[in-house]
Write a protein that holds these residues in place. Sequence first.
Motif, PDB file in Angstrom:
ATOM      1  N   ARG A  59       0.845  -1.189   0.000  1.00  0.00           N
ATOM      2  CA  ARG A  59       0.000   0.000   0.000  1.00  0.00           C
ATOM      3  C   ARG A  59       0.880   1.239   0.000  1.00  0.00           C
ATOM      4  O   ARG A  59       1.929   1.265   0.665  1.00  0.00           O
ATOM      5  N   ALA A  60       0.468   2.276  -0.717  1.00  0.00           N
ATOM      6  CA  ALA A  60       1.219   3.522  -0.753  1.00  0.00           C
ATOM      7  C   ALA A  60       0.274   4.694  -0.579  1.00  0.00           C
ATOM      8  O   ALA A  60      -0.803   4.734  -1.179  1.00  0.00           O
ATOM      9  N   ILE A  61       0.665   5.641   0.274  1.00  0.00           N
ATOM     10  CA  ILE A  61      -0.064   6.894   0.403  1.00  0.00           C
ATOM     11  C   ILE A  61       0.948   8.029   0.288  1.00  0.00           C
ATOM     12  O   ILE A  61       2.145   7.840   0.515  1.00  0.00           O
ATOM     13  N   THR A  62       0.465   9.204  -0.107  1.00  0.00           N
ATOM     14  CA  THR A  62       1.351  10.349  -0.268  1.00  0.00           C
ATOM     15  C   THR A  62       0.809  11.541   0.504  1.00  0.00           C
ATOM     16  O   THR A  62      -0.391  11.634   0.764  1.00  0.00           O
ATOM     17  N   GLY A  63       1.712  12.443   0.858  1.00  0.00           N
ATOM     18  CA  GLY A  63       1.297  13.655   1.558  1.00  0.00           C
ATOM     19  C   GLY A  63       2.332  14.746   1.398  1.00  0.00           C
ATOM     20  O   GLY A  63       3.535  14.470   1.318  1.00  0.00           O
ATOM     21  N   GLN A  64       1.866  15.975   1.341  1.00  0.00           N
ATOM     22  CA  GLN A  64       2.794  17.111   1.223  1.00  0.00           C
ATOM     23  C   GLN A  64       3.385  17.431   2.589  1.00  0.00           C
ATOM     24  O   GLN A  64       2.671  17.470   3.593  1.00  0.00           O
ATOM     25  N   LEU A  65       4.688  17.654   2.610  1.00  0.00           N
ATOM     26  CA  LEU A  65       5.397  17.942   3.860  1.00  0.00           C
ATOM     27  C   LEU A  65       6.470  18.989   3.606  1.00  0.00           C
ATOM     28  O   LEU A  65       7.371  18.779   2.794  1.00  0.00           O
ATOM     29  N   ASP A  66       6.366  20.113   4.306  1.00  0.00           N
ATOM     30  CA  ASP A  66       7.433  21.111   4.329  1.00  0.00           C
ATOM     31  C   ASP A  66       8.075  21.017   5.704  1.00  0.00           C
ATOM     32  O   ASP A  66       7.509  21.473   6.698  1.00  0.00           O
ATOM     33  N   VAL A  67       9.240  20.388   5.761  1.00  0.00           N
ATOM     34  CA  VAL A  67       9.880  20.136   7.054  1.00  0.00           C
ATOM     35  C   VAL A  67      10.254  21.440   7.754  1.00  0.00           C
ATOM     36  O   VAL A  67      10.378  21.482   8.980  1.00  0.00           O
ATOM     37  N   ALA A  68      10.411  22.528   6.979  1.00  0.00           N
ATOM     38  CA  ALA A  68      10.762  23.816   7.571  1.00  0.00           C
ATOM     39  C   ALA A  68       9.548  24.539   8.139  1.00  0.00           C
ATOM     40  O   ALA A  68       9.690  25.597   8.753  1.00  0.00           O
ATOM     41  N   ASP A  69       8.354  23.982   7.949  1.00  0.00           N
ATOM     42  CA  ASP A  69       7.134  24.569   8.499  1.00  0.00           C
ATOM     43  C   ASP A  69       6.927  23.971   9.880  1.00  0.00           C
ATOM     44  O   ASP A  69       6.309  22.913  10.039  1.00  0.00           O
ATOM     45  N   ILE A  70       7.455  24.658  10.871  1.00  0.00           N
ATOM     46  CA  ILE A  70       7.527  24.121  12.238  1.00  0.00           C
ATOM     47  C   ILE A  70       6.521  24.843  13.124  1.00  0.00           C
ATOM     48  O   ILE A  70       6.474  26.079  13.126  1.00  0.00           O
ATOM     49  N   PRO A  71       5.709  24.134  13.911  1.00  0.00           N
ATOM     50  CA  PRO A  71       5.666  22.682  14.121  1.00  0.00           C
ATOM     51  C   PRO A  71       4.661  21.942  13.249  1.00  0.00           C
ATOM     52  O   PRO A  71       4.377  20.773  13.493  1.00  0.00           O
TER      53      PRO A  71
END
Length: 268
Positions: A59-71
């Motif tokens: 199974r695969a799912i995807t999601g947008q992630l900006d690691v610099a957007d804290i927290p």
Amino acid sequence: MTDHAHTPRRAIVTAGDSGIGRATAVALATAGMDVAITWHSDQAGAEQTAEEVRTHGARAITGQLDVADIPACGDVIDGLIAELGGLDVFVNNAGTGTSTPFLDLALDDWKHVIDTDLTGAFVCLQRAARAMVAAGNGGRLIAVTSVHAHQPMVGSSAYDAAKHGLDGLMKNLALELGSAGISAVSVAPGEIATPMTGQTDVDPHTQDRPGIPLGRPGDAREVAALIAFLASPPAAYISGASVVIDGGMLQMGPQAGASIESHEWRKA
């Protein structure tokens, strides 16, 4: 002290839209894991990775992630864990860098690299670890650092500092989380033929690198194979280590120092 022989079934790979992240997601799927793949700007790349993961029956799912957007980055990880139904393996692969001399490096650029490579990594690792501890089945935290967590490079002061910090963080996690059956390991690649190094779809065996003992860059699939092993039950006793995969690059210190014949290396 808890000993877990839990077989990993669910993984998150950050920045899984290309390069090492994509190869890792596929390698973990091949090992029988469902995989959540995050992307920052290349949604199409993440979907391509997901399609390849599914060809292996996972199974695969995807999601947008900006690691610099804290927290807020941590909330994304929480959401992916919920969608997966739990978490066994977390691969912190997202990162960025600059090629700017220390004296010219702007504070905003420094902060962006530190936020992405270290502070954001802390937030995401913490959310992953909290879920693992709550589930009580142990787990694997794997951070993709760099050979520059061990040795610096001209023009990479922010990147070097962040990767040194991330390596130190992983050592601490090994100490604090071991009693919960959670291991923490860093993987430190040298030059790998990926989009990040300007080598999209390049066969590393065709590239000549005199300064690397093996004479070529690495292949993303070679790094992914190492990560997949570290995520597997046979690697359960590896924790607190930084496993270097660099074709022997780090062994070139004194040798390179004795062989370099110009001052061009001083330039970023």
